[in-house]
Design a protein around this motif. Sequence first.
Motif, mmCIF file in Angstrom:
data_model
loop_
_atom_site.group_PDB
_atom_site.id
_atom_site.type_symbol
_atom_site.label_atom_id
_atom_site.label_comp_id
_atom_site.label_asym_id
_atom_site.label_seq_id
_atom_site.Cartn_x
_atom_site.Cartn_y
_atom_site.Cartn_z
ATOM 1 N N ARG A 1 22.462 45.867 45.302
ATOM 2 C CA ARG A 1 23.445 45.863 46.404
ATOM 3 C C ARG A 1 22.728 45.942 47.748
ATOM 4 N N VAL A 2 21.689 46.757 47.845
ATOM 5 C CA VAL A 2 20.921 46.881 49.093
ATOM 6 C C VAL A 2 20.288 45.540 49.438
ATOM 7 N N ARG A 3 19.625 44.930 48.478
ATOM 8 C CA ARG A 3 18.972 43.639 48.732
ATOM 9 C C ARG A 3 19.987 42.568 49.122
ATOM 10 N N SER A 4 21.137 42.550 48.473
ATOM 11 C CA SER A 4 22.176 41.564 48.809
ATOM 12 C C SER A 4 22.641 41.745 50.252
ATOM 13 N N ARG A 5 22.899 42.972 50.639
ATOM 14 C CA ARG A 5 23.336 43.234 52.021
ATOM 15 C C ARG A 5 22.289 42.773 53.029
ATOM 16 N N LEU A 6 21.026 43.073 52.738
ATOM 17 C CA LEU A 6 19.970 42.728 53.689
ATOM 18 C C LEU A 6 19.669 41.234 53.700
ATOM 19 N N LEU A 7 19.717 40.584 52.550
ATOM 20 C CA LEU A 7 19.521 39.127 52.522
ATOM 21 C C LEU A 7 20.617 38.422 53.312
ATOM 22 N N THR A 8 21.852 38.878 53.173
ATOM 23 C CA THR A 8 22.959 38.285 53.927
ATOM 24 C C THR A 8 22.759 38.486 55.422
ATOM 25 N N LEU A 9 22.355 39.672 55.808
ATOM 26 C CA LEU A 9 22.120 39.962 57.223
ATOM 27 C C LEU A 9 20.976 39.112 57.775
ATOM 28 N N LEU A 10 19.847 39.097 57.078
ATOM 29 C CA LEU A 10 18.668 38.383 57.569
ATOM 30 C C LEU A 10 18.878 36.874 57.612
ATOM 31 N N SER A 11 19.536 36.307 56.610
ATOM 32 C CA SER A 11 19.729 34.850 56.577
ATOM 33 C C SER A 11 20.742 34.374 57.615
ATOM 34 N N GLY A 12 21.489 35.282 58.203
ATOM 35 C CA GLY A 12 22.436 34.913 59.258
ATOM 36 C C GLY A 12 21.801 34.875 60.639
ATOM 37 N N LYS A 13 20.531 35.158 60.742
ATOM 38 C CA LYS A 13 19.840 35.205 62.038
ATOM 39 C C LYS A 13 19.180 33.878 62.364
ATOM 40 N N PHE B 1 11.183 40.351 51.601
ATOM 41 C CA PHE B 1 12.350 39.486 51.807
ATOM 42 C C PHE B 1 11.861 38.174 52.390
ATOM 43 N N THR B 2 12.279 37.061 51.794
ATOM 44 C CA THR B 2 12.004 35.733 52.330
ATOM 45 C C THR B 2 13.331 35.003 52.404
ATOM 46 N N VAL B 3 13.722 34.599 53.640
ATOM 47 C CA VAL B 3 15.026 33.947 53.828
ATOM 48 C C VAL B 3 14.878 32.735 54.737
ATOM 49 N N ASN B 4 15.804 31.782 54.566
ATOM 50 C CA ASN B 4 15.947 30.674 55.495
ATOM 51 C C ASN B 4 16.713 31.198 56.708
ATOM 52 N N LEU B 5 16.244 30.848 57.896
ATOM 53 C CA LEU B 5 16.939 31.243 59.115
ATOM 54 C C LEU B 5 17.905 30.147 59.536
ATOM 55 N N GLN B 6 18.912 30.504 60.289
ATOM 56 C CA GLN B 6 19.893 29.548 60.807
ATOM 57 C C GLN B 6 19.261 28.709 61.912
ATOM 58 N N GLY B 7 19.779 27.519 62.118
ATOM 59 C CA GLY B 7 19.301 26.680 63.206
ATOM 60 C C GLY B 7 19.024 25.271 62.728
ATOM 61 N N ALA B 8 18.743 24.383 63.704
ATOM 62 C CA ALA B 8 18.502 22.977 63.419
ATOM 63 C C ALA B 8 17.185 22.785 62.664
ATOM 64 N N GLU B 9 16.179 23.564 63.021
ATOM 65 C CA GLU B 9 14.883 23.455 62.347
ATOM 66 C C GLU B 9 14.883 24.299 61.083
ATOM 67 N N GLN B 10 14.081 23.875 60.128
ATOM 68 C CA GLN B 10 13.927 24.631 58.887
ATOM 69 C C GLN B 10 12.899 25.729 59.142
ATOM 70 N N GLN B 11 13.364 26.965 59.359
ATOM 71 C CA GLN B 11 12.460 28.080 59.598
ATOM 72 C C GLN B 11 12.745 29.189 58.588
ATOM 73 N N PHE B 12 11.682 29.945 58.296
ATOM 74 C CA PHE B 12 11.774 31.013 57.310
ATOM 75 C C PHE B 12 11.360 32.340 57.954
ATOM 76 N N LEU B 13 11.929 33.397 57.419
ATOM 77 C CA LEU B 13 11.513 34.747 57.790
ATOM 78 C C LEU B 13 11.006 35.419 56.526
ATOM 79 N N GLN B 14 9.808 35.966 56.619
ATOM 80 C CA GLN B 14 9.277 36.764 55.524
ATOM 81 C C GLN B 14 8.947 38.132 56.111
ATOM 82 N N THR B 15 9.551 39.168 55.542
ATOM 83 C CA THR B 15 9.349 40.508 56.083
ATOM 84 C C THR B 15 9.289 41.549 54.972
ATOM 85 N N ASP B 16 8.495 42.572 55.222
ATOM 86 C CA ASP B 16 8.440 43.734 54.349
ATOM 87 C C ASP B 16 9.078 44.887 55.119
#
Length: 164
Positions: free
Chosen positions: A106-118, A71-86
């Motif tokens: 469906r699993v990936r969608s749920r987890l991408l939504t959760l992770l990108s909200g952090k 999973f690679t997602v953009n994280l919330q916040g003023a700075e452009q930060q990414f999370l990459q996790t297995d």
Amino acid sequence: MAAPAVPVETAEAAEVAPVRKSKKKLLVIVGLLVLLAGGGGAGAWFLTAGGPDAPKEEPPKAPVYLPLETFTVNLQGAEQQFLQTDITLQVSDPAQVDAIKAHMPRVRSRLLTLLSGKQAGELVTAADKKKLAQEILAQVRQPFDPKGKPQQVDDVLFTSFVIQ
């Protein structure tokens, strides 16, 4: 001179006294043997947990793991930060693996939504990661169908976790 006559009672008493002693010893020895045999039998019973009728413990089942794609997602916040996790899921049996694979989008969608909200600050400490693992577990356990059963997922394991 003639030997004094021994009264009959005294002669019988002399013969009876040794017999009583040997009977007493015999009873004590038999009593000790019964006690030892009973103690040994009770000890064997306790060690075998009740004998062959006692329920046998089954050996623990080997865990079943399902690794998910990275999973690679953009994280919330003023700075452009990414999370990459297995992430790897530990499930109860191979049937759960098949059920989750069948609904992987469906699993990936749920987890991408959760992770990108952090935010990056929410994912720094070990306690933060444990909390995130519990949130992922809750998302994956949710039924895929409105009236379906929840998935039996036992644990969420991070095999890679990078914030940039």
